[in-house]
Enzyme design. Sequence first.
Site, PDB file in Angstrom:
ATOM      1  N   HIS A1014     138.426  44.216 104.035  1.00  0.00           N
ATOM      2  CA  HIS A1014     138.395  42.772 103.851  1.00  0.00           C
ATOM      3  C   HIS A1014     137.968  42.371 102.444  1.00  0.00           C
ATOM      4  CE1 HIS A1014     137.231  38.531 105.163  1.00  0.00           C
ATOM      5  NE2 HIS A1014     138.443  38.698 105.660  1.00  0.00           N
ATOM      6  N   LYS A1016     138.300  41.429  98.635  1.00  0.00           N
ATOM      7  CA  LYS A1016     139.333  40.821  97.788  1.00  0.00           C
ATOM      8  C   LYS A1016     138.885  40.987  96.341  1.00  0.00           C
ATOM      9  CE  LYS A1016     139.257  38.107 101.756  1.00  0.00           C
ATOM     10  NZ  LYS A1016     140.205  38.852 102.542  1.00  0.00           N
ATOM     11  N   ASP A1021     141.077  45.858  83.154  1.00  0.00           N
ATOM     12  CA  ASP A1021     140.543  46.678  82.060  1.00  0.00           C
ATOM     13  C   ASP A1021     139.071  47.045  82.265  1.00  0.00           C
ATOM     14  OD1 ASP A1021     142.991  46.571  80.860  1.00  0.00           O
ATOM     15  OD2 ASP A1021     142.465  44.991  79.448  1.00  0.00           O
ATOM     16  N   HIS A1465     137.542  28.648 104.436  1.00  0.00           N
ATOM     17  CA  HIS A1465     137.599  30.108 104.377  1.00  0.00           C
ATOM     18  C   HIS A1465     136.587  30.681 103.387  1.00  0.00           C
ATOM     19  CE1 HIS A1465     139.503  34.122 103.569  1.00  0.00           C
ATOM     20  NE2 HIS A1465     139.749  34.036 104.865  1.00  0.00           N
ATOM     21  N   LYS A1467     133.082  31.858 101.626  1.00  0.00           N
ATOM     22  CA  LYS A1467     131.909  32.597 102.086  1.00  0.00           C
ATOM     23  C   LYS A1467     130.809  32.397 101.039  1.00  0.00           C
ATOM     24  CE  LYS A1467     135.724  34.944 103.632  1.00  0.00           C
ATOM     25  NZ  LYS A1467     135.883  34.270 104.893  1.00  0.00           N
ATOM     26  N   ASP A1472     118.343  26.424  97.800  1.00  0.00           N
ATOM     27  CA  ASP A1472     117.448  25.660  96.934  1.00  0.00           C
ATOM     28  C   ASP A1472     118.041  25.378  95.561  1.00  0.00           C
ATOM     29  OD1 ASP A1472     115.677  25.816  99.004  1.00  0.00           O
ATOM     30  OD2 ASP A1472     114.500  27.433  98.149  1.00  0.00           O
TER      31      ASP A1472
END
Length: 1640
Positions: A1014, A1016, A1021, A1465, A1467, A1472
Amino acid sequence: MYFFTPPQKRTLKPVVDRVLQQQQQQQQQQQQQSLPKFQPFEVETYSLEDEKYLYNISYFSKEEIKLLYDLFHRINLDLDGFTENIIYQTLSFLVHIPSGIEELSSLFYNEDVIYRKEINSSHRSNQSFNHSNSTTPLNTTNNNIKKPTTTTTTNSNNINNNGNVNGNNTTNLDDILNNHNDNYSSDNSYLHNIYDDIYEDEDDEDDEDDDDDEDEDDEGKEFEQDDEDESTISSMSLKNSQAKRLSKKMNSIDLNVDEISSTHNQNHQNHQNHQNHHHHTTTHMIEKKITTTINKIKQKISNESSGLLCEVVGAGGAGTEGASSSTTTTTTLSNDLQTNESIKFVEDEKQQLKQQLRKQLLKDGNHNSLNNILYDYKHPNDINTPIEELTAAATTTTTTTSTTTTTNDHQNLEKTIISNKTIKKLEGVETIKDTVELEKQQQKQQQTSNVTTAKVKDTILSSSPKTTTTATTNNNNNNNNNNNNNNNNNNNNNSYKYNSYLESSNISNISNASYTDKPMDDEYYYGEYDDEDDSKPPSQEKIESINLYRSQFSIIRDCNLWGGKTLKEDEFDYIDSSSEILKYRMIIKYMVENLFSYIRKRYNLEANKNPSIIHLIEIISIMTRGTLKEKSELVFKLVRKKSEGVVYKTELLEMIQGIDALTVLNVFGLGSIGTPDEVVNNIYREGLSTVNSIQRTPSFPRSDSFYQKSMSSEQPFFKDTSLEMKEFIKRSVSNSDIPRCFGFFDLIYLCYIKPIEDYLKSSIKYKQASGYLYYEKYLGIIKAYSLRWFEVRSGFLIGYKRLFSKPSKVICLFKTNVKIIPKEHPKHHMKLKSLFKGSLSKQIDGNKEATDFVLRRFDDTEQTFISLSSHRASNFVNAIRENSKGSYRYHSFASPQEDINVVPYINGSTYFKGVYKALKHATSEIYIAGWWISPNVSLNRTATSKTPDKYRLDSVLMKKASEGVKIYILIWDETMIAMDLGSRGVKSFFEKMHRRNIKVIRHPHMLPLYWSHHQKVVVVDQRIAFIGGLDLCFGRYDNEYYFVKDNLEINFPGADYINSCIAKPVNNLKDCLVDRNTQPRMPWHDVSISLDGKAARDVTYNFIQRWNHAKDSNRDYKSYPYLITSLETPLNIPHPQPPTQFLHPNTNINNNNNNANNNTNNINNNNNNNNINNLNSSTNTTNNTNNTTTTTNNNNLNTSTNMLPINNNNNNLNTSTNILPNNNNNNNNNNNNNNNNNNNNNNNNNNINNNNTTSTTTTTTTNNNLNSSSNNLNFNISGEIHNNSLPHQLNNQQQQQHHHHHHHHYQPPLPPQQRGTCKVQIVRSVCGWSAGQVLENSIYKAYLNLINLSQHFIYIQNQFFISSVGFTQPNNQIAFAIYKRIEKAVLLNQVFRVILLLPVHCEGDIYDVDTQLIIKYTEKSITGIKTELLKKFPEMDIDQYLSINSLRNWDANGDIIFTEQIYVHSKVLIVDDKIAIIGSANINDRSLNGSRDSEICAIIEDRDLVDSRVNGLPYKAAKFAHNLRCNLWEYHLGLISNPDPLLSDRIKDLVIDSTYHDIWRNMAQRNSAIYKEIFGTTIPENCTKTSQYNRGSIKLTSEALETLCGINGFLIEYNTSMLSELETPTSIYSDIITSMKLFL
């Protein structure tokens, strides 16, 4: 069997050394500045036999053995000595962490405050709690009658009830001495009793003699008891250690007296100066008396005279059984004052005050109120004392003190009585049911306190003349006492320190209003203290206390680490007396005792014999460098068990609770994150857990969990299961906390091994090693030796079959284990008899210095290497150990990296454009990892071009592959059981485009069926990395408008028009699966980031590790190349610059081609041609290609070493390798189309060349006559492994330097590359199947840690919220951590907010069973928080603390109106406005467990602070986290399309009611009401069961359109009643598929 062609002229070793020499020098300088002072004395303190034995049996080198010997000969290796050394070494490490002194000082101060508060709150709420098998005073019913005592003991009694620092709650000397016995019970009840003993003495030992307390039962026997107790004391045997402890105890009494006398009352602040004068006067007098007592006790010990001891007791005033006030003043008043008249006066005053207090108590009708006022910190058994006795004790205290102080001491006495204000209890205390009752109780207590204070004040004022006479006489008598004059100076030097310590650490110093309105300090993970959180600056006492902590921590930092110091020395007395050190001492002593017991059993030592140095070094080697099996076995042995063969859950829980209480481990991310019960259940559970999170978490405060008896065994459904050692070790593979002993082994490593490694690294090339090694391999049953060139670099051991060729073997060193094999070992090559001995075997056997070492991986597989040089073998072993570490913060593989530039990307439009810019300027290699990849997805949809296909992913990669850039794609090989994402077609498509330079691996091949990759990731370079929640696939592109329609296919062409709630995308079809005219698309909201510097290298390391593991796990990819990291760039120094005085900005190096209009450049890549620019050209450089032609179709053939665009309008080539300033005027073409986006973040990120990007532009020239500078070497060597350019580039560098000296034109020097301001740590979830390593779940640990440390608010955006609170599934406790944090805010009356932004429901049809189950479990997770809070606080308003929201949009399409949720979608966790976590991990077990899906996230802390507000008060927020949250809110509230500067300014303060309620919640409620009115049951959140749901659109009417125009932004409420009437569906389908989505 063996084929090898030795090199002719050059080897790799000098190449590597020359390239890394400058970098190593810079690293050594930095290390020497940050290392603890480590100066071994280098005294030969061991025999050669010991060295040989340890070298053969342990995991240490000879140098390390010598240094360890050097240390252990300077400390006492008994129980106390080893414990004290561990504590000192731990603090020495922590003070050298950046801002470590500040964080530790704040931590110690806060823990002093919190700890006392929790202890006493727990005492009041658990008065009847007693352990049946405890031997401490808690277990004996205290029916004692409190009698008036001497001045010193009376004060100390009040002190111990208030301060609880070093003394116990008993006041007689014999109890204090009896508490100092060295007998540690090996019974399992010991840990349960520690809670009771924590404040009884410094060493926390059991109180075996309680008879003296029972002697106080009868008040009428006062004088008889006095003589009896003195005779009892005189018969005791005193040891030197006991006298030392007593001295500390007396000092703590002195401290606590200072604490009482320094407590401030708001009603008498105008007398503060006068109070301070008498405060120091009283302190000086008490110091004299206690010093005299201590010195006389020492004299008693030396003379061994029992009679003298009685004299000491009488003179010191330590006996507590003196009944009348005449005995009270025997040590301080002259005989002239001990008359009957004085006694009568004191008794009359005492009776008068007692009657007044009794009347007030009966009038109020609240007995507990008076208890709380007078004895807030009373011991539980003392609390049970009748009210009359408590009143008498209080009266005695005030009366006695009044006779020994000056006229104005009534102010101090007033503070003595009212100092113990009732403070609201922390988490876990259940006596107060709601905040209303708490406030009423607090007001009533305050009223009682005021009345009592007035009565006491009047009484004291009436007796003040006599008090003056008494005090004067007392002073005269003290001046005439020669003994006191000779012995009263010992403690005066530390008086100021002690005063400020107890003034600041006493919880009563913080008023109810100020304390409950502000949380605890957030210094210990944020750095600077935020004064703005309180309505007034911190008190003087707090400032002084923290300053004293800083001063003594600074002494530790400056001391030699190997000096053998401990905290028992006088210069550390302030730290030594803190509650944290007392707790650490007790816990570590318990662990050390277990360790010593195990060593005695293992080596057959006598019962009371201490281990030798050899034994300790051998065990420490296992703790710090042992294999997974060895460490787990040692943990099993360290548990106190009833049976040797098995370990029960309660036994393991006992040890984990102790280690968990080491606050310093958790604060610095080194401990076992999560509740002890959760950790134990994860180990012992069979399948799913049978204990929910509420049951497995005791109700008492967590930081006290070690001291309380474990409540788990008393809970329903609890089963005390057991595990055998074999099964215990087996389960350690899936639980990373076991081999670490839940953080204790990390502590040992930090204390003893890390200082040695740092010391050796400063003088030895420790991180890299290279040379020839033989490694063993088997051809069937025949063992063979192969000679290879190996090098250790950046966490990998790389083997080359041929020099200058691609690697033939790459081993990831993360958490591996290496050990020298002694010649006596049966696996040594000399012991193995080979049937066939070739020339190599004879060469090895004939070399006397041939050394074997074995490398063990996480799965216990071994690889043996043989070096013909012992020195080379030692270098390899040291380098492997240095590169195999992995226990960084949150147990992550990566350490926090400083000076990182971080760029956020909100939604797919900005992210795809940023990725496109980076890919476009790639020069060497591209790494892409994803869950789903669509080759045809367009990356730039705002640019105007006649050929929009050039912005597609496949077109960009095809172009870069043709230029020679190596492209590696790692994609999830999905199973048909789960879904079909077309990964097989993706692999075939990409590799057909360019078979040589594009490689694609699908993983896993077969198993596991349910888990996925999962992560991504895009890396360019190895210098810039993109991570987040966005895959490069269809359906992810979106902008700030979140369109639900696109009939003209402008923004979402073809298959990119997706609504996965209607039809899930299948394969990589080019056709749209939904009807654009009748069905809306589902907008997609996501967040990603780009990183540079060492953080990008950590992301690179993660990809390379996964790639090499996937290659090795499938023979189909045997021909695919291994990947390795490039040579590390010294990022801590500016990029090198060529001689600028010879260059002019508009002058080209190439005189023949001023305009560089060549369309074709033939570049010869022959190794003999020295005029080739292999480093910066965009040529196709492969292993077997000699001639490569690259065609350029435009005039600017510029390539950037930093992946950034250059001036597109300049036809002349910029050939300087200087760092060029960023010219925004040249970016007009790239910023023309931004859809009128007014968001600063979006504008800044549309072009990666803006000022907020990761670096500035550098340009080089690709020309057959142009050569690069040697200074560019470190920045251009790529990690591609089948390119032979590495030695060739290095060979050509010196010959090419003169090319930069053409055109003698002056150019002023340019500024270096700008550093970032963020500290970034990469965390992830991986395990054996996904990355070929031990389990790592550092994302989960980071989430829990930051939630627990939050001070003002928690803001979460996530695709899922499936967590555990009040039910058995799932296992992660994110929801439970949120519940506990809100509970704490309620108890402290804090203004605290938790905001969750979730999708309306997960992807998938609402009629599908798995979608319904996910909705059900999401609602259970949310309602579980609310339900448990309402159980504890029935009248609380949860909306004040918790807000759950979603996003939705609508639009008219012809004669109908579309509406669809905006699918959240992202995350994201923001705490604070200080720290943020961004990545790919969802809040569910799949993402957080570590053994399931692979995930990656970044923890971002920005040191650049900006002005903000919290709850209306000024506040310093971290720039990155604060700007990101504000930008997200602008998106959600519609401020991007409709800017409102006033509203944008108000949302900076999330906590204040005018923002949280009036803006956020009010807008969500209003929008939700409109959607419900217009769309009704056509949207699922308005349906309680599926039969009500009518999917579709509504007809367009003027009324509906007018009503919908009242919607502002996209924010709506999350409806927890969605499908609430639907029963939880169960089927075989749901058991398999849904469990995969939820828990597995």
